[in-house]
Design a protein around this motif. Structure first.
Motif, PDB file in Angstrom:
ATOM      1  N   SER A 139       0.851  -1.248  -0.267  1.00  0.00           N
ATOM      2  CA  SER A 139       0.160  -0.036   0.034  1.00  0.00           C
ATOM      3  C   SER A 139       1.055   1.217  -0.099  1.00  0.00           C
ATOM      4  O   SER A 139       2.141   1.256   0.464  1.00  0.00           O
ATOM      5  CB  SER A 139      -1.032   0.039   1.231  1.00  0.00           C
ATOM      6  N   ASP A 140       0.478   2.434  -0.422  1.00  0.00           N
ATOM      7  CA  ASP A 140       1.294   3.438  -0.740  1.00  0.00           C
ATOM      8  C   ASP A 140       0.822   4.570   0.219  1.00  0.00           C
ATOM      9  O   ASP A 140      -0.107   4.543   1.029  1.00  0.00           O
ATOM     10  CB  ASP A 140       1.320   3.905  -2.126  1.00  0.00           C
ATOM     11  N   GLY A 148      -5.677   5.825  -5.868  1.00  0.00           N
ATOM     12  CA  GLY A 148      -5.672   4.872  -7.040  1.00  0.00           C
ATOM     13  C   GLY A 148      -4.645   3.718  -6.764  1.00  0.00           C
ATOM     14  O   GLY A 148      -3.971   3.470  -5.790  1.00  0.00           O
ATOM     15  N   THR A 149      -4.526   2.934  -7.893  1.00  0.00           N
ATOM     16  CA  THR A 149      -3.762   1.544  -7.900  1.00  0.00           C
ATOM     17  C   THR A 149      -2.916   1.736  -8.985  1.00  0.00           C
ATOM     18  O   THR A 149      -3.166   1.988 -10.233  1.00  0.00           O
ATOM     19  CB  THR A 149      -4.774   0.393  -8.096  1.00  0.00           C
ATOM     20  N   ARG A 150      -1.453   1.075  -8.846  1.00  0.00           N
ATOM     21  CA  ARG A 150      -0.609   1.211  -9.804  1.00  0.00           C
ATOM     22  C   ARG A 150       0.313  -0.103  -9.591  1.00  0.00           C
ATOM     23  O   ARG A 150       0.363  -0.368  -8.557  1.00  0.00           O
ATOM     24  CB  ARG A 150       0.260   2.367  -9.663  1.00  0.00           C
ATOM     25  N   ILE A 151       0.890  -0.638 -10.638  1.00  0.00           N
ATOM     26  CA  ILE A 151       1.728  -1.583 -10.741  1.00  0.00           C
ATOM     27  C   ILE A 151       3.132  -1.396 -11.094  1.00  0.00           C
ATOM     28  O   ILE A 151       3.245  -0.585 -12.119  1.00  0.00           O
ATOM     29  CB  ILE A 151       1.035  -2.859 -11.168  1.00  0.00           C
ATOM     30  N   LEU A 174      -7.581  -5.568 -11.056  1.00  0.00           N
ATOM     31  CA  LEU A 174      -7.855  -4.877  -9.659  1.00  0.00           C
ATOM     32  C   LEU A 174      -8.770  -3.871 -10.176  1.00  0.00           C
ATOM     33  O   LEU A 174      -9.642  -3.357  -9.486  1.00  0.00           O
ATOM     34  CB  LEU A 174      -6.481  -4.425  -9.396  1.00  0.00           C
ATOM     35  N   ILE A 175      -8.558  -3.177 -11.101  1.00  0.00           N
ATOM     36  CA  ILE A 175      -9.411  -1.885 -11.454  1.00  0.00           C
ATOM     37  C   ILE A 175     -10.783  -2.257 -11.936  1.00  0.00           C
ATOM     38  O   ILE A 175     -11.652  -1.578 -11.264  1.00  0.00           O
ATOM     39  CB  ILE A 175      -8.839  -1.223 -12.753  1.00  0.00           C
ATOM     40  N   SER A 200       8.315 -10.719 -12.468  1.00  0.00           N
ATOM     41  CA  SER A 200       7.841 -10.188 -10.943  1.00  0.00           C
ATOM     42  C   SER A 200       7.430  -8.815 -11.394  1.00  0.00           C
ATOM     43  O   SER A 200       7.456  -7.805 -12.094  1.00  0.00           O
ATOM     44  CB  SER A 200       9.266  -9.803 -10.236  1.00  0.00           C
ATOM     45  N   VAL A 201       6.268  -8.448 -10.290  1.00  0.00           N
ATOM     46  CA  VAL A 201       5.767  -7.091 -10.237  1.00  0.00           C
ATOM     47  C   VAL A 201       5.639  -6.604  -8.709  1.00  0.00           C
ATOM     48  O   VAL A 201       5.407  -7.582  -7.678  1.00  0.00           O
ATOM     49  CB  VAL A 201       4.368  -7.131 -10.739  1.00  0.00           C
ATOM     50  N   LEU A 202       5.382  -5.379  -8.525  1.00  0.00           N
ATOM     51  CA  LEU A 202       5.221  -4.705  -7.158  1.00  0.00           C
ATOM     52  C   LEU A 202       3.926  -3.930  -7.252  1.00  0.00           C
ATOM     53  O   LEU A 202       3.586  -3.236  -8.105  1.00  0.00           O
ATOM     54  CB  LEU A 202       6.329  -3.982  -6.688  1.00  0.00           C
ATOM     55  N   ILE A 203       2.719  -4.403  -6.677  1.00  0.00           N
ATOM     56  CA  ILE A 203       1.577  -3.788  -6.267  1.00  0.00           C
ATOM     57  C   ILE A 203       1.401  -2.943  -5.401  1.00  0.00           C
ATOM     58  O   ILE A 203       1.596  -3.123  -4.321  1.00  0.00           O
ATOM     59  CB  ILE A 203       0.448  -4.955  -6.393  1.00  0.00           C
ATOM     60  N   GLU A 204       0.937  -1.527  -5.722  1.00  0.00           N
ATOM     61  CA  GLU A 204       0.390  -0.562  -4.792  1.00  0.00           C
ATOM     62  C   GLU A 204      -0.930  -0.592  -4.854  1.00  0.00           C
ATOM     63  O   GLU A 204      -1.654   0.091  -5.879  1.00  0.00           O
ATOM     64  CB  GLU A 204       1.192   0.852  -5.104  1.00  0.00           C
ATOM     65  N   VAL A 205      -1.551  -1.294  -3.889  1.00  0.00           N
ATOM     66  CA  VAL A 205      -3.105  -1.489  -4.147  1.00  0.00           C
ATOM     67  C   VAL A 205      -3.927  -0.055  -4.066  1.00  0.00           C
ATOM     68  O   VAL A 205      -4.944   0.263  -4.679  1.00  0.00           O
ATOM     69  CB  VAL A 205      -3.734  -2.216  -3.215  1.00  0.00           C
ATOM     70  N   GLY A 206      -3.240   0.585  -3.044  1.00  0.00           N
ATOM     71  CA  GLY A 206      -3.855   2.180  -2.920  1.00  0.00           C
ATOM     72  C   GLY A 206      -3.200   2.966  -1.862  1.00  0.00           C
ATOM     73  O   GLY A 206      -2.179   2.422  -1.325  1.00  0.00           O
ATOM     74  N   PHE A 207      -3.589   3.951  -1.659  1.00  0.00           N
ATOM     75  CA  PHE A 207      -3.089   5.145  -0.944  1.00  0.00           C
ATOM     76  C   PHE A 207      -3.580   5.176   0.456  1.00  0.00           C
ATOM     77  O   PHE A 207      -4.474   5.638   0.746  1.00  0.00           O
ATOM     78  CB  PHE A 207      -2.873   6.525  -1.484  1.00  0.00           C
ATOM     79  N   LEU A 208      -2.888   4.851   1.465  1.00  0.00           N
ATOM     80  CA  LEU A 208      -3.196   5.032   2.993  1.00  0.00           C
ATOM     81  C   LEU A 208      -3.026   6.572   3.364  1.00  0.00           C
ATOM     82  O   LEU A 208      -3.562   7.121   4.463  1.00  0.00           O
ATOM     83  CB  LEU A 208      -1.998   4.411   4.068  1.00  0.00           C
ATOM     84  N   SER A 209      -2.517   7.321   2.712  1.00  0.00           N
ATOM     85  CA  SER A 209      -2.648   8.899   2.881  1.00  0.00           C
ATOM     86  C   SER A 209      -3.924   9.521   2.251  1.00  0.00           C
ATOM     87  O   SER A 209      -4.062  10.708   2.440  1.00  0.00           O
ATOM     88  CB  SER A 209      -1.407   9.382   2.069  1.00  0.00           C
ATOM     89  N   HIS A 210      -4.685   8.699   1.554  1.00  0.00           N
ATOM     90  CA  HIS A 210      -6.098   9.457   1.018  1.00  0.00           C
ATOM     91  C   HIS A 210      -7.066   8.919   1.980  1.00  0.00           C
ATOM     92  O   HIS A 210      -7.404   7.697   2.216  1.00  0.00           O
ATOM     93  CB  HIS A 210      -6.345   8.904  -0.348  1.00  0.00           C
ATOM     94  N   PRO A 211      -7.747  10.125   2.420  1.00  0.00           N
ATOM     95  CA  PRO A 211      -8.877   9.683   3.521  1.00  0.00           C
ATOM     96  C   PRO A 211      -9.875   8.291   3.021  1.00  0.00           C
ATOM     97  O   PRO A 211      -9.967   7.648   4.021  1.00  0.00           O
ATOM     98  CB  PRO A 211      -9.623  11.003   3.695  1.00  0.00           C
ATOM     99  N   GLU A 212     -10.511   8.517   1.964  1.00  0.00           N
ATOM    100  CA  GLU A 212     -11.305   7.412   1.336  1.00  0.00           C
ATOM    101  C   GLU A 212     -10.722   6.239   1.211  1.00  0.00           C
ATOM    102  O   GLU A 212     -11.395   5.076   1.818  1.00  0.00           O
ATOM    103  CB  GLU A 212     -12.313   8.102   0.170  1.00  0.00           C
TER     104      GLU A 212
END
Length: 244
Positions: A139-140, A148-151, A174-175, A200-212
């Motif tokens: 998580s980012d 949002g989500t990025r890989i 994911l999207i 190999s991939v690294l997934i950032e599912v979402g942002f813990l800094s975004h309130p929602e």
């Protein structure tokens, strides 16, 4: 007299049993039983063998003294969210004939000497167990406006093209399942990707800094949805890129 009577009863019982068997086991009924047994027991070879369609490493990012990002409101550490999502992905994969190994199952590091040693150990794990691919879950955090989500995949990985395809397949799932903002599949140099020898991939599912998005990431139902979406993407990739 008594002996003769018992003998007579025994003979009569045997004759009765013979007549019953003859009545029920006519050639027609035997044929039907034979057909039924053959129909009911035919199992596809793949299902009967229950063979795995691939061997996958799921890497729940961080762990132990490495907390990762922290929820701005919930104060939930990223390492807990990553492990929850990874566990849901593992369960879904195993229920669909995929062999899974995780870099951690508990709140710990693979190598607690330091961060670099830990990341190297995770990357080398794939080659050590002859895995087909490696998926790191994170998580980012950035600022409260970004969601949002990025890989990510690495151009230093010898399987760079396969890594990109793997990332794109998982990203689409994911999207589609999360409805999160699509931030794309991009090249980036992370140690767990650079030092890997399998796709190999690294997934950032979402942002813990975004309130929602933070509230979603700490929700077990959302974590399950994310884990299963990742697993679905992995399965799609494996089915079109089977080991020879």
């Amino acid at each position: 007299m008594k002996t003769r009577y018992l003998l007579f009863i025994l003979i009569l019982s045997v004759l009765s049993l013979f007549l019953v068997l003859k009545f029920y086991l006519t050639p027609e009924s035997v044929t039907e039983i034979d057909k039924r047994d053959k129909t009911d027991t035919v199992i596809p070879l793949f299902q009967e063998a229950n063979l795995p369609i691939g061997k996958v490493i799921i890497d729940p990012g961080h762990g132990g003294k490495e907390w990762g990002a922290v929820g701005w409101k919930s104060e939930v550490p990223e390492k807990e969210i990553n492990l929850a999502i990874a566990t849901y992905a593992k369960d879904y994969l195993e229920n669909n004939h995929v062999e899974v190994a995780m870099t951690r199952y508990l709140d710990e590091m693979m190598d607690d000497k330091d961060l670099n040693a830990d990341l190297t150990a995770r990357a080398q794990f794939a080659e050590k167990i002859a895995a087909d691919l490696f998926v790191s879950i994170h998580s980012d955090q950035f600022d409260k406006e970004i969601e949002g989500t990025r890989i990510f995949y690495s151009d230093k990985n010898p399987k760079v093209k396969e890594s990109q395809i793997l990332g794109e397949v998982i990203f689409d799932e994911l999207i589609s399942k999360l409805g999160s903002k699509p931030l794309g599949v991009k090249e980036e140099n992370y140690r767990v990707l650079d030092q890997n020898t399998v796709p190999s991939v690294l997934i950032e599912v979402g942002f813990l800094s975004h309130p929602e998005e933070e509230m979603k990431l700490v929700d077990p139902a959302y974590q399950k949805k994310a884990g299963e979406a990742i697993a679905m993407g992995i399965i799609k990739y494996l089915k079109t890129n089977q080991r020879k």
